[in-house]
Write an enzyme that holds these catalytic residues in place. Structure first.
Site, short mmCIF file in Angstrom:
data_model
loop_
_atom_site.label_atom_id
_atom_site.label_comp_id
_atom_site.label_asym_id
_atom_site.label_seq_id
_atom_site.Cartn_x
_atom_site.Cartn_y
_atom_site.Cartn_z
N HIS A 104 17.47 48.84 94.98
CA HIS A 104 17.15 48.66 96.14
C HIS A 104 17.98 50.09 97.07
O HIS A 104 18.92 50.18 96.76
CB HIS A 104 17.45 47.34 96.95
CG HIS A 104 16.79 46.40 95.86
ND1 HIS A 104 15.53 46.25 95.89
CD2 HIS A 104 17.34 45.35 95.42
CE1 HIS A 104 15.04 44.94 94.96
NE2 HIS A 104 16.34 44.57 94.97
N GLU A 121 22.11 41.94 97.65
CA GLU A 121 21.84 40.67 97.58
C GLU A 121 23.00 40.14 96.47
O GLU A 121 23.91 40.49 95.79
CB GLU A 121 20.61 40.55 96.82
CG GLU A 121 20.46 41.50 95.33
CD GLU A 121 18.95 41.54 94.98
OE1 GLU A 121 18.05 41.34 95.68
OE2 GLU A 121 18.87 41.76 94.07
N HIS A 179 19.03 46.85 88.34
CA HIS A 179 19.12 45.65 88.04
C HIS A 179 17.84 44.95 87.36
O HIS A 179 16.85 45.49 87.70
CB HIS A 179 19.74 44.55 88.89
CG HIS A 179 19.14 44.57 90.30
ND1 HIS A 179 19.20 45.65 91.14
CD2 HIS A 179 18.18 43.70 90.68
CE1 HIS A 179 18.43 45.30 92.12
NE2 HIS A 179 17.67 43.92 91.81
N ARG A 199 10.87 50.33 91.74
CA ARG A 199 10.61 49.92 90.31
C ARG A 199 10.67 51.17 89.51
O ARG A 199 10.01 52.15 89.75
CB ARG A 199 9.10 49.24 90.25
CG ARG A 199 8.97 48.53 89.04
CD ARG A 199 7.59 48.18 88.76
NE ARG A 199 7.38 47.05 89.95
CZ ARG A 199 6.41 46.86 90.67
NH1 ARG A 199 5.73 48.03 90.54
NH2 ARG A 199 6.10 45.90 91.46
#
Length: 322
Positions: A104, A121, A179, A199
């Site tokens: 991200h 996150e 991740h 992605r």
């Protein structure tokens, strides 16, 4: 104007190619689906704005409540900083199959490219099968050139850092950290209010339309942190019937409670989010109470001065915006 009280929201289910069926237990029959990968528990993202499902404000959406109540809902400091932009997104994720390897962007890159927040996150592992793994970063120092070589040769999996996980593990994932969630993991995700994902590898998987999913190779290159990670899991103390510090980040701070006794918590005139990851509990305030069970969340408005957690062998995450 009506006094605010603890708010529960109608869950927003999300189909995912890798999803399972465990989260269906908290959904009404009309919302259940196969391959239920995510429940968005509290969201203000366009197209996915949470709707109140309890009390006099039932049916109203979070965006409208923010504009109406401002600091009474979000806290004066958070309102002054974010105005009508709700800064967090709260999810539950059920990975029956591995997620794609992804990354991200940070705030600067996300703002420039997408007019969005970045996406830092945190994961709290609710359930994990015995051999469950996550991918977190790289095993060794990488360069953009070596990374691209591994992509081209389809050897990226060999240099990713795989981590075994179990129930109760906490992982911090700042923007830029590559991740993936492995198969057999159910977790709660606390994140910035962003849905920007690049992605980079998807196991050559075929979607429901018989196509490979899109990769974002070029976009990801500028977003990736290629340095190895010194500490992957977050250490914390779990004390029975006490609220303990869990994780502090620039975007959110979290605590954890586990026990079976009643405790009183001061809001300090800050908005709080409670996420139930085990058991069930009741939240009681002077303006009324609600019940929470596993895979459910609630928003405690800043104007609620104090609330009580009346627990029945529950584990709860408390989240606020610093």
């Amino acid at each position: 104007m009506m006094k605010l009280y603890p708010l529960k929201f109608k869950p927003i289910p999300q189909y995912r190619i890798w999803g399972g069926n465990e989260l269906n237990e908290v959904l009404s029959e009309d919302l259940r689906m196969d391959k239920l990968g995510e429940i968005w528990s509290i969201s203000c993202l366009d197209g996915f704005v949470s709707e109140v499902e309890n009390g006099p404000l039932k049916g109203q959406n979070l965006k409208d409540l923010i504009l109406k109540y401002k600091g009474e809902l979000m806290g004066n400091k958070v309102w002054a900083k974010f105005q009508s932009e709700f800064p967090l997104l709260i999810k539950f994720i059920d990975a029956a199959e591995p997620l794609s390897v992804q990354v991200h962007p940070n705030d600067e890159l996300a703002k420039k490219r997408h007019n969005s927040f970045g996406k830092t996150e945190m994961w709290y592992i609710i359930e994990a099968k015995e051999d469950a793994e996550l991918i977190i970063g790289f095993q060794d120092e990488m360069t953009p050139e070596s990374y691209q070589n591994h992509l081209e040769n389809e050897t990226l999996e060999k240099v990713m850092n795989k981590v075994s996980v179990e129930k109760g593990d906490v992982l911090y994932l700042p923007s830029g950290r590559v991740h993936a969630i492995g198969a057999g993991v159910i977790l709660a995700e606390i994140q910035q209010a962003s849905d920007i994902t690049y992605r980079i590898y998807d196991y050559n998987r075929i979607d429901k339309d018989g196509k490979k999913r899109e990769l974002h190779t070029e976009l990801a290159l500028d977003a990736i942190d290629f340095h190895p990670i010194e500490k992957i899991k977050t250490d914390y103390t779990l004390s029975n019937n006490q609220l303990e510090n869990l994780l502090e980040t620039p975007y959110f701070e979290s605590k954890i409670y586990s026990g079976d006794q009643e405790i009183a918590v001061s809001s300090n005139e800050e908005m709080k989010i409670l996420i139930c990851t085990e058991g069930q509990l009741k939240l009681q305030t002077e303006f009324g109470g609600i019940e929470l069970k596993k895979f459910e969340s609630a928003l405690i408005p800043a104007s609620v001065k104090e609330f009580k957690i009346i627990s029945s062998h529950a584990t709860v995450l408390e989240v606020k915006v610093p």
